[in-house]
Design a protein around this motif. Sequence first.
Motif, PDB file in Angstrom:
ATOM      1  N   PRO A  79      68.607 -13.950 -26.412  1.00  0.00           N
ATOM      2  CA  PRO A  79      67.337 -14.645 -26.175  1.00  0.00           C
ATOM      3  C   PRO A  79      67.607 -15.972 -25.447  1.00  0.00           C
ATOM      4  O   PRO A  79      68.696 -16.529 -25.553  1.00  0.00           O
ATOM      5  N   ASP A  80      66.618 -16.476 -24.731  1.00  0.00           N
ATOM      6  CA  ASP A  80      66.808 -17.740 -24.003  1.00  0.00           C
ATOM      7  C   ASP A  80      67.093 -18.892 -24.966  1.00  0.00           C
ATOM      8  O   ASP A  80      67.980 -19.712 -24.731  1.00  0.00           O
ATOM      9  N   VAL A  81      66.328 -18.935 -26.047  1.00  0.00           N
ATOM     10  CA  VAL A  81      66.488 -19.973 -27.075  1.00  0.00           C
ATOM     11  C   VAL A  81      66.525 -19.268 -28.424  1.00  0.00           C
ATOM     12  O   VAL A  81      65.774 -18.313 -28.656  1.00  0.00           O
ATOM     13  N   PHE A  82      67.398 -19.717 -29.319  1.00  0.00           N
ATOM     14  CA  PHE A  82      67.443 -19.063 -30.630  1.00  0.00           C
ATOM     15  C   PHE A  82      67.997 -20.001 -31.697  1.00  0.00           C
ATOM     16  O   PHE A  82      68.675 -20.974 -31.407  1.00  0.00           O
ATOM     17  N   TRP A  83      67.645 -19.666 -32.932  1.00  0.00           N
ATOM     18  CA  TRP A  83      68.149 -20.415 -34.081  1.00  0.00           C
ATOM     19  C   TRP A  83      69.648 -20.171 -34.225  1.00  0.00           C
ATOM     20  O   TRP A  83      70.135 -19.051 -34.061  1.00  0.00           O
ATOM     21  N   MET A  84      70.354 -21.244 -34.574  1.00  0.00           N
ATOM     22  CA  MET A  84      71.773 -21.140 -34.862  1.00  0.00           C
ATOM     23  C   MET A  84      72.050 -21.853 -36.178  1.00  0.00           C
ATOM     24  O   MET A  84      71.422 -22.876 -36.477  1.00  0.00           O
ATOM     25  N   ASN A  85      72.995 -21.316 -36.962  1.00  0.00           N
ATOM     26  CA  ASN A  85      73.400 -21.983 -38.190  1.00  0.00           C
ATOM     27  C   ASN A  85      74.879 -22.353 -38.138  1.00  0.00           C
ATOM     28  O   ASN A  85      75.621 -21.904 -37.252  1.00  0.00           O
ATOM     29  N   GLY A  86      75.302 -23.169 -39.074  1.00  0.00           N
ATOM     30  CA  GLY A  86      76.670 -23.647 -39.100  1.00  0.00           C
ATOM     31  C   GLY A  86      77.715 -22.561 -39.194  1.00  0.00           C
ATOM     32  O   GLY A  86      78.700 -22.575 -38.460  1.00  0.00           O
ATOM     33  N   LEU A 112      74.263 -33.719 -38.826  1.00  0.00           N
ATOM     34  CA  LEU A 112      73.679 -32.508 -38.251  1.00  0.00           C
ATOM     35  C   LEU A 112      74.015 -32.391 -36.770  1.00  0.00           C
ATOM     36  O   LEU A 112      74.238 -31.286 -36.264  1.00  0.00           O
ATOM     37  N   LEU A 113      74.044 -33.510 -36.056  1.00  0.00           N
ATOM     38  CA  LEU A 113      74.454 -33.472 -34.648  1.00  0.00           C
ATOM     39  C   LEU A 113      75.903 -32.992 -34.548  1.00  0.00           C
ATOM     40  O   LEU A 113      76.244 -32.170 -33.701  1.00  0.00           O
ATOM     41  N   GLY A 114      76.741 -33.511 -35.446  1.00  0.00           N
ATOM     42  CA  GLY A 114      78.153 -33.143 -35.432  1.00  0.00           C
ATOM     43  C   GLY A 114      78.387 -31.684 -35.778  1.00  0.00           C
ATOM     44  O   GLY A 114      79.344 -31.067 -35.308  1.00  0.00           O
ATOM     45  N   LEU A 115      77.481 -31.116 -36.580  1.00  0.00           N
ATOM     46  CA  LEU A 115      77.620 -29.720 -36.976  1.00  0.00           C
ATOM     47  C   LEU A 115      77.582 -28.797 -35.767  1.00  0.00           C
ATOM     48  O   LEU A 115      78.214 -27.738 -35.761  1.00  0.00           O
ATOM     49  N   TYR A 116      76.856 -29.228 -34.731  1.00  0.00           N
ATOM     50  CA  TYR A 116      76.702 -28.387 -33.545  1.00  0.00           C
ATOM     51  C   TYR A 116      77.420 -28.951 -32.326  1.00  0.00           C
ATOM     52  O   TYR A 116      76.959 -28.810 -31.193  1.00  0.00           O
ATOM     53  N   THR A 141      81.684 -31.299 -27.277  1.00  0.00           N
ATOM     54  CA  THR A 141      80.528 -30.887 -26.478  1.00  0.00           C
ATOM     55  C   THR A 141      79.378 -30.511 -27.407  1.00  0.00           C
ATOM     56  O   THR A 141      79.578 -29.813 -28.400  1.00  0.00           O
ATOM     57  N   THR A 142      78.173 -30.971 -27.070  1.00  0.00           N
ATOM     58  CA  THR A 142      76.985 -30.683 -27.877  1.00  0.00           C
ATOM     59  C   THR A 142      76.291 -29.427 -27.367  1.00  0.00           C
ATOM     60  O   THR A 142      76.105 -29.262 -26.152  1.00  0.00           O
ATOM     61  N   TYR A 143      75.895 -28.573 -28.303  1.00  0.00           N
ATOM     62  CA  TYR A 143      75.264 -27.309 -27.926  1.00  0.00           C
ATOM     63  C   TYR A 143      73.869 -27.112 -28.525  1.00  0.00           C
ATOM     64  O   TYR A 143      73.197 -26.137 -28.174  1.00  0.00           O
ATOM     65  N   ALA A 144      73.453 -27.990 -29.418  1.00  0.00           N
ATOM     66  CA  ALA A 144      72.150 -27.792 -30.065  1.00  0.00           C
ATOM     67  C   ALA A 144      71.521 -29.121 -30.431  1.00  0.00           C
ATOM     68  O   ALA A 144      72.215 -30.121 -30.643  1.00  0.00           O
ATOM     69  N   LEU A 145      70.200 -29.106 -30.526  1.00  0.00           N
ATOM     70  CA  LEU A 145      69.471 -30.216 -31.122  1.00  0.00           C
ATOM     71  C   LEU A 145      69.030 -29.769 -32.511  1.00  0.00           C
ATOM     72  O   LEU A 145      68.588 -28.622 -32.684  1.00  0.00           O
ATOM     73  N   PRO A 146      69.160 -30.641 -33.508  1.00  0.00           N
ATOM     74  CA  PRO A 146      68.819 -30.256 -34.884  1.00  0.00           C
ATOM     75  C   PRO A 146      67.346 -29.913 -35.046  1.00  0.00           C
ATOM     76  O   PRO A 146      66.476 -30.550 -34.439  1.00  0.00           O
ATOM     77  N   LYS A 147      67.089 -28.922 -35.850  1.00  0.00           N
ATOM     78  CA  LYS A 147      65.721 -28.516 -36.162  1.00  0.00           C
ATOM     79  C   LYS A 147      65.278 -29.059 -37.516  1.00  0.00           C
ATOM     80  O   LYS A 147      64.214 -29.641 -37.652  1.00  0.00           O
ATOM     81  N   ILE A 159      74.365 -29.286 -48.145  1.00  0.00           N
ATOM     82  CA  ILE A 159      73.342 -29.573 -47.137  1.00  0.00           C
ATOM     83  C   ILE A 159      73.676 -28.768 -45.885  1.00  0.00           C
ATOM     84  O   ILE A 159      74.836 -28.608 -45.518  1.00  0.00           O
ATOM     85  N   HIS A 160      72.644 -28.235 -45.300  1.00  0.00           N
ATOM     86  CA  HIS A 160      72.816 -27.442 -44.086  1.00  0.00           C
ATOM     87  C   HIS A 160      71.558 -27.595 -43.242  1.00  0.00           C
ATOM     88  O   HIS A 160      70.483 -27.871 -43.770  1.00  0.00           O
ATOM     89  N   GLY A 161      71.701 -27.473 -41.953  1.00  0.00           N
ATOM     90  CA  GLY A 161      70.553 -27.567 -41.067  1.00  0.00           C
ATOM     91  C   GLY A 161      70.675 -26.610 -39.909  1.00  0.00           C
ATOM     92  O   GLY A 161      71.782 -26.272 -39.490  1.00  0.00           O
ATOM     93  N   LEU A 162      69.549 -26.172 -39.402  1.00  0.00           N
ATOM     94  CA  LEU A 162      69.540 -25.277 -38.249  1.00  0.00           C
ATOM     95  C   LEU A 162      69.488 -26.065 -36.955  1.00  0.00           C
ATOM     96  O   LEU A 162      68.999 -27.194 -36.905  1.00  0.00           O
ATOM     97  N   GLY A 163      69.975 -25.448 -35.892  1.00  0.00           N
ATOM     98  CA  GLY A 163      69.886 -26.034 -34.565  1.00  0.00           C
ATOM     99  C   GLY A 163      69.265 -25.040 -33.606  1.00  0.00           C
ATOM    100  O   GLY A 163      69.365 -23.823 -33.799  1.00  0.00           O
TER     101      GLY A 163
END
Length: 418
Positions: free
Chosen positions: A87-94, A127-131, A136-142, A302-306
């Motif tokens: 998909p063009d954009v999708f949820w990602m987890n840690g 959360l930024l560091g998780l992704y 290199t950064t690959y996601a913005l936190p949701k 603690i966990h967050g989606l990106g």
Amino acid sequence: MRRVWGIIILLGFLIAVSACSQEEDATADGESTITYAYWDKNQEDMLKGIVQEFNQEYPNIHVKLELTPYDQYFTKLDAAATGGGLPDVFWMNGPNFVKYASNDMLEPINEYIEEDNLDLSPYPEGLLGLYQYEKTTYALPKDYDTVGLWYNKELFDKAGVSYPDETWKWEDLVDASQKLTNPDKDIYGVAAYIQDAQASYFNTILANNGYVISEDKKESGFDDPNTIEGLQKYHDLIHKHEVSPTHAQMETTEAASMFESGKVAMLFQASYMIPQFKANEYTNENVDVALLPEMKKRANVIHGLGNVIAKNSANKAAAWEFVKFLSSEKAATMQAESGIIPAYEGTQDAWLKSTPNFNLQAFLDMAEVAEPYPVSKDTDKWSSIIQDNLAKAWSGQMTVEEASEVIDKEMEKVLEEE
């Protein structure tokens, strides 16, 4: 003549480059369709609302929502990645991020962030560091999730037991569970399930000063006495204190379903269950949530989606505009109002007010004693090892110590190969 042909070829090349550039620039401003994949049906209405708000600003970018249940989600993504059809954009987890980033499946977004001068200060650094992978950064936190102790006020009142509060130790949980358990009515004081590690036994491990994986991602924590004891205390709720449904019962009927039907009085569960408990008439009226009980300390995962962009997306400009909007203050506020803790700092007040009959402050307080979700490059491999062997312990086929010994050896083999 050669010179003339050279000029013609050069002009043709420049025109082609210009056309490609215009096509890329038009992706965000012109007519385009992007796909957005996610796994939580509870958030579907909220996501539809966010898309509608996004289209107020970008009416020519059409977003197609793709829902896949979590137990099928990454299997489907893996197959799509192999075929070049993510998909063009999708949820990602840690747990899955490093695998996708290291295999060049995700679009790096550092340049997008710099070009748009996007302010990242509202997002928690953890959360930024998780992704981030190799700087290199690959996601913005949701969003992010913490874990609390949900309890049924109606069952507590009938049993004459005081509600859980910040003074509770593990022994208080056991004592209350014994008073709440009523075998004649098939009512249990607590559900010691293991199907969701994040919401269940990870927390008793951490609260007992144990750990799942070392900080350098090289060693298993399942040979640590504190880890084993944390698991044992949770296991004892079924096999020693008999205040929880059996593992077999919770394989047939989910612990959350038992809680929603008034058959379980307490449940370790994450904040991502708020929409479901809010939508259920019984739980909306009869349950609340408190801090997890203290063991050797109070702790939780603690966990967050990106939101990530596929490397092979044909609509990267449009995808970026959507990802940027998904992590905006506006979208965060909409998430907050639906019961999801937004990653965007300053919007949690709306989240607290979204469900006044639940003590949501407990989840924010648990964030202050939270530890990151345990991950490595091949998280899925050793997660399966943990789940398979704990299932044997929970069903009585082996002891917690025996299961921990097997997990430790097999997990370390996986880590050595990473």
